[in-house]
Motif scaffolding. Structure first.
Motif, PDB file in Angstrom:
ATOM      1  N   LEU A  63       2.756  -2.667   5.337  1.00 49.03           N
ATOM      2  CA  LEU A  63       3.687  -2.442   4.232  1.00 49.03           C
ATOM      3  C   LEU A  63       5.134  -2.574   4.703  1.00 49.03           C
ATOM      4  O   LEU A  63       5.961  -3.214   4.048  1.00 49.03           O
ATOM      5  N   GLN A  64       5.435  -1.965   5.862  1.00 51.67           N
ATOM      6  CA  GLN A  64       6.815  -2.043   6.330  1.00 51.67           C
ATOM      7  C   GLN A  64       7.190  -3.474   6.700  1.00 51.67           C
ATOM      8  O   GLN A  64       8.334  -3.886   6.518  1.00 51.67           O
ATOM      9  N   ALA A  65       6.219  -4.257   7.187  1.00 46.08           N
ATOM     10  CA  ALA A  65       6.503  -5.639   7.561  1.00 46.08           C
ATOM     11  C   ALA A  65       6.874  -6.468   6.335  1.00 46.08           C
ATOM     12  O   ALA A  65       7.849  -7.231   6.348  1.00 46.08           O
ATOM     13  N   VAL A  66       6.107  -6.321   5.251  1.00 46.08           N
ATOM     14  CA  VAL A  66       6.399  -7.081   4.038  1.00 46.08           C
ATOM     15  C   VAL A  66       7.748  -6.662   3.454  1.00 46.08           C
ATOM     16  O   VAL A  66       8.546  -7.505   3.018  1.00 46.08           O
ATOM     17  N   LEU A  67       8.025  -5.369   3.457  1.00 46.14           N
ATOM     18  CA  LEU A  67       9.327  -4.896   2.976  1.00 46.14           C
ATOM     19  C   LEU A  67      10.450  -5.420   3.865  1.00 46.14           C
ATOM     20  O   LEU A  67      11.528  -5.781   3.370  1.00 46.14           O
ATOM     21  N   GLY A  68      10.195  -5.487   5.170  1.00 47.11           N
ATOM     22  CA  GLY A  68      11.193  -6.037   6.088  1.00 47.11           C
ATOM     23  C   GLY A  68      11.472  -7.505   5.808  1.00 47.11           C
ATOM     24  O   GLY A  68      12.618  -7.952   5.825  1.00 47.11           O
ATOM     25  N   PHE A  69      10.419  -8.264   5.519  1.00 45.87           N
ATOM     26  CA  PHE A  69      10.618  -9.669   5.167  1.00 45.87           C
ATOM     27  C   PHE A  69      11.303  -9.799   3.806  1.00 45.87           C
ATOM     28  O   PHE A  69      12.033 -10.764   3.565  1.00 45.87           O
ATOM     29  N   GLY A  70      11.055  -8.838   2.912  1.00 42.01           N
ATOM     30  CA  GLY A  70      11.791  -8.829   1.659  1.00 42.01           C
ATOM     31  C   GLY A  70      13.286  -8.681   1.893  1.00 42.01           C
ATOM     32  O   GLY A  70      14.106  -9.369   1.268  1.00 42.01           O
ATOM     33  N   ILE A 123      16.491   1.225  10.856  1.00 43.60           N
ATOM     34  CA  ILE A 123      15.394   2.125  10.480  1.00 43.60           C
ATOM     35  C   ILE A 123      14.277   2.062  11.519  1.00 43.60           C
ATOM     36  O   ILE A 123      13.766   3.093  11.975  1.00 43.60           O
ATOM     37  N   PHE A 124      13.890   0.866  11.882  1.00 45.17           N
ATOM     38  CA  PHE A 124      12.802   0.692  12.841  1.00 45.17           C
ATOM     39  C   PHE A 124      13.174   1.303  14.191  1.00 45.17           C
ATOM     40  O   PHE A 124      12.367   2.008  14.807  1.00 45.17           O
ATOM     41  N   SER A 125      14.389   1.045  14.642  1.00 41.71           N
ATOM     42  CA  SER A 125      14.820   1.569  15.940  1.00 41.71           C
ATOM     43  C   SER A 125      14.850   3.089  15.937  1.00 41.71           C
ATOM     44  O   SER A 125      14.441   3.735  16.913  1.00 41.71           O
ATOM     45  N   GLY A 126      15.321   3.673  14.825  1.00 43.07           N
ATOM     46  CA  GLY A 126      15.381   5.131  14.750  1.00 43.07           C
ATOM     47  C   GLY A 126      14.000   5.760  14.790  1.00 43.07           C
ATOM     48  O   GLY A 126      13.741   6.679  15.588  1.00 43.07           O
ATOM     49  N   CYS A 127      13.095   5.253  13.959  1.00 43.12           N
ATOM     50  CA  CYS A 127      11.750   5.836  13.890  1.00 43.12           C
ATOM     51  C   CYS A 127      10.964   5.609  15.183  1.00 43.12           C
ATOM     52  O   CYS A 127      10.303   6.521  15.694  1.00 43.12           O
ATOM     53  N   ALA A 156       7.915   2.538   6.919  1.00 41.63           N
ATOM     54  CA  ALA A 156       7.585   1.952   5.614  1.00 41.63           C
ATOM     55  C   ALA A 156       8.422   2.589   4.502  1.00 41.63           C
ATOM     56  O   ALA A 156       8.948   1.887   3.629  1.00 41.63           O
ATOM     57  N   VAL A 157       8.559   3.907   4.538  1.00 47.49           N
ATOM     58  CA  VAL A 157       9.378   4.589   3.530  1.00 47.49           C
ATOM     59  C   VAL A 157      10.843   4.155   3.651  1.00 47.49           C
ATOM     60  O   VAL A 157      11.511   3.849   2.645  1.00 47.49           O
ATOM     61  N   GLY A 158      11.335   4.114   4.882  1.00 41.85           N
ATOM     62  CA  GLY A 158      12.717   3.688   5.092  1.00 41.85           C
ATOM     63  C   GLY A 158      12.966   2.262   4.637  1.00 41.85           C
ATOM     64  O   GLY A 158      13.986   1.963   3.985  1.00 41.85           O
ATOM     65  N   GLN A 159      12.036   1.371   4.963  1.00 40.71           N
ATOM     66  CA  GLN A 159      12.164  -0.023   4.536  1.00 40.71           C
ATOM     67  C   GLN A 159      12.141  -0.129   3.010  1.00 40.71           C
ATOM     68  O   GLN A 159      12.883  -0.926   2.412  1.00 40.71           O
ATOM     69  N   GLY A 160      11.282   0.668   2.385  1.00 43.79           N
ATOM     70  CA  GLY A 160      11.199   0.652   0.933  1.00 43.79           C
ATOM     71  C   GLY A 160      12.503   1.086   0.289  1.00 43.79           C
ATOM     72  O   GLY A 160      12.983   0.463  -0.674  1.00 43.79           O
ATOM     73  N   ARG A 183      14.981  -1.285  -1.889  1.00 41.59           N
ATOM     74  CA  ARG A 183      15.355  -0.887  -3.253  1.00 41.59           C
ATOM     75  C   ARG A 183      16.865  -0.920  -3.424  1.00 41.59           C
ATOM     76  O   ARG A 183      17.367  -1.416  -4.453  1.00 41.59           O
ATOM     77  N   ARG A 184      17.557  -0.412  -2.446  1.00 43.19           N
ATOM     78  CA  ARG A 184      19.026  -0.406  -2.542  1.00 43.19           C
ATOM     79  C   ARG A 184      19.571  -1.825  -2.472  1.00 43.19           C
ATOM     80  O   ARG A 184      20.460  -2.191  -3.254  1.00 43.19           O
ATOM     81  N   ALA A 185      19.068  -2.638  -1.545  1.00 45.27           N
ATOM     82  CA  ALA A 185      19.588  -3.994  -1.385  1.00 45.27           C
ATOM     83  C   ALA A 185      19.296  -4.859  -2.607  1.00 45.27           C
ATOM     84  O   ALA A 185      20.111  -5.721  -2.983  1.00 45.27           O
ATOM     85  N   SER A 186      18.149  -4.654  -3.234  1.00 48.74           N
ATOM     86  CA  SER A 186      17.783  -5.479  -4.387  1.00 48.74           C
ATOM     87  C   SER A 186      18.529  -5.067  -5.651  1.00 48.74           C
ATOM     88  O   SER A 186      18.451  -5.750  -6.676  1.00 48.74           O
TER      89      SER A 186
END
Length: 414
Positions: free
Chosen positions: A346-353, A366-370, A401-405, A409-412
């Motif tokens: 899920l986080q990968a697809v959101l990252g590609f989004g 986000i990834f580095s922090g987690c 995944a939550v962070g990416q989501g 959401r904010r970027a879109s």
């Protein structure tokens, strides 16, 4: 509309996934050939690939930044040529340092305390792998451009041809030349794949690339691609920490951990293919961006759940070991493995989004922090055995995944 997006994503993702699986199987043939040749050669191979694989993944991540730009300019031939040309230069700028690092694998190994006997086995092998690294960088750029144009079948043909080259050449060359034979086989396979992808890309371009460099656009491409490369490197580094933490538990634990990690990695490949297929849809739209990513997430959950069901119900761990203790340890991790894989997908697809929106820096942060927190708590978590370690990994992936989501959401909305 969601179904239409899902079909579009599936048409691009399936050939990509088949290509990735073929390449993975080719790598297994190489490893098996070296294992039969001699333990010393296999150890030297592992020392070099410890640098080669992260470097390759980082370069591939960096040049993926080309995808949204190519997709956006698909109907503008002069600008498309410009993007492809500057993307190729980006491959040079990131590929050369990576190749130098691979060429210096012996120096890195010696500094890391690898036994001198193993380092002495290397010979010219790191140079062969560095050449493969450079060729692979150009191939990755062409692959990213083809994915941006929705032409993943060319990528599939390249992956299958490269895997076939490895399967044929590796056993023959390793038998005659040992470790260097494996390097020649890998160089040849990468060259075959590269020629197919570059030829396929050139056939879809309206003219010659030329030699003019536009550093401004290279910086734009790098702003999208470099954070993606950074994410890959962080993941490799922290997974290495988890392996060390598992090794502190017991020999059985680290063996089981490596098998579970291999199963998770092979399954995660499907999410990477789907995520890349999402990028062209996101980068070419002003509306329906979220719908495209939701379609990608839906396909990802269904696909990963199906693969995980095969792993859990089919007793996949039996393919990797005959040791009953290791099998039992892997079986005990399967529930957590499913959570790890689904959250990572899920986080990968959101990252590609986010990549499709050309906003990859939040994803990297986000990834580095987690994963930074995961690296800190890995050893304490391992005091509770593999279950504690994999529970920490699952929690980290869910947090990403939550962070990416939230970031998507904010970027879109912008």
């Amino acid at each position: 509309m969601l179904l239409s997006d899902a079909r579009s994503i599936g048409r691009v993702a399936l050939p990509l996934y088949l290509s990735m699986v073929a390449v993975s199987l080719g790598a297994l043939v190489n490893t098996a050939a070296l294992g039969r040749y001699g333990t010393e050669a296999l150890a030297a191979f592992a020392v070099t690939t410890a640098v080669y694989f992260p470097a390759t993944a980082a370069v591939a991540g960096a040049v993926r930044g080309v995808m949204p730009f190519v997709a956006a300019k698909a109907d503008d031939p002069p600008e498309l040529l410009r993007v492809v040309r500057n993307g190729t230069w980006l491959a040079v700028f990131v590929g050369v340092p990576a190749a130098l690092a691979v060429a210096g694998a012996g120096v890195i190994a010696r500094a890391g305390g690898v036994p001198a006997a193993t380092v002495a086995q290397l010979g010219p092998f790191p140079l062969l792998m560095a050449a493969a690294m450079l060729v692979g960088g150009f191939g990755s750029t062409a692959t990213s451009c083809l994915v941006g144009l929705g032409r993943s079948k060319v990528v599939m043909r390249a992956g299958l041809a490269g895997a076939a080259s490895t399967a044929v050449l590796s056993p023959l060359l390793v038998w005659k030349l040992g470790l260097n034979g494996a390097g020649i086989a890998l160089c040849t396979a990468n060259l075959v794949s590269c020629l197919i992808t570059v030829s396929g890309l050139r056939g879809r371009l309206p003219g010659r690339l030329g030699r003019t460099i536009h550093f401004g656009q290279i910086r734009e491409l790098a702003k999208v691609g470099i954070p993606m490369a950074g994410t890959v490197l962080v993941k490799f580094a922290v997974l290495g920490v988890l392996t060390v933490a598992a090794a502190r538990v017991s020999t059985t634990a680290v063996a089981a951990h490596n098998i579970a990690t291999g199963l998770a990695g092979l399954t995660f490949t499907a999410a990477v293919a789907i995520g890349q297929a999402v990028v062209p849809l996101v980068s070419t739209r002003t509306e329906g961006v979220r719908r495209a990513v939701i379609a990608g997430l839906t396909i990802t959950v269904a696909t990963l759940a199906a693969i995980c069901a095969v792993i859990v119900l089919g007793g996949a761990e039996r393919l990797f070991t005959d040791d009953p203790e290791v099998r039992a340890a892997v079986a005990g991790l399967l529930a957590l493995l499913v959570v790890v894989v689904l959250a990572d997908g899920l986080q990968a697809v959101l990252g590609f989004g986010l990549a499709g929106l050309k906003r990859t820096t939040p994803s990297f942060v986000i990834f580095s922090g987690c994963y930074g927190v995961l690296a800190v708590i890995a050893v304490p978590a391992a005091q509770h055995g593999l279950t504690g370690l994999w529970a920490a990994l699952a929690a980290a992936n869910l947090a990403v995944a939550v962070g990416q989501g939230l970031a998507f959401r904010r970027a879109s909305n912008l």
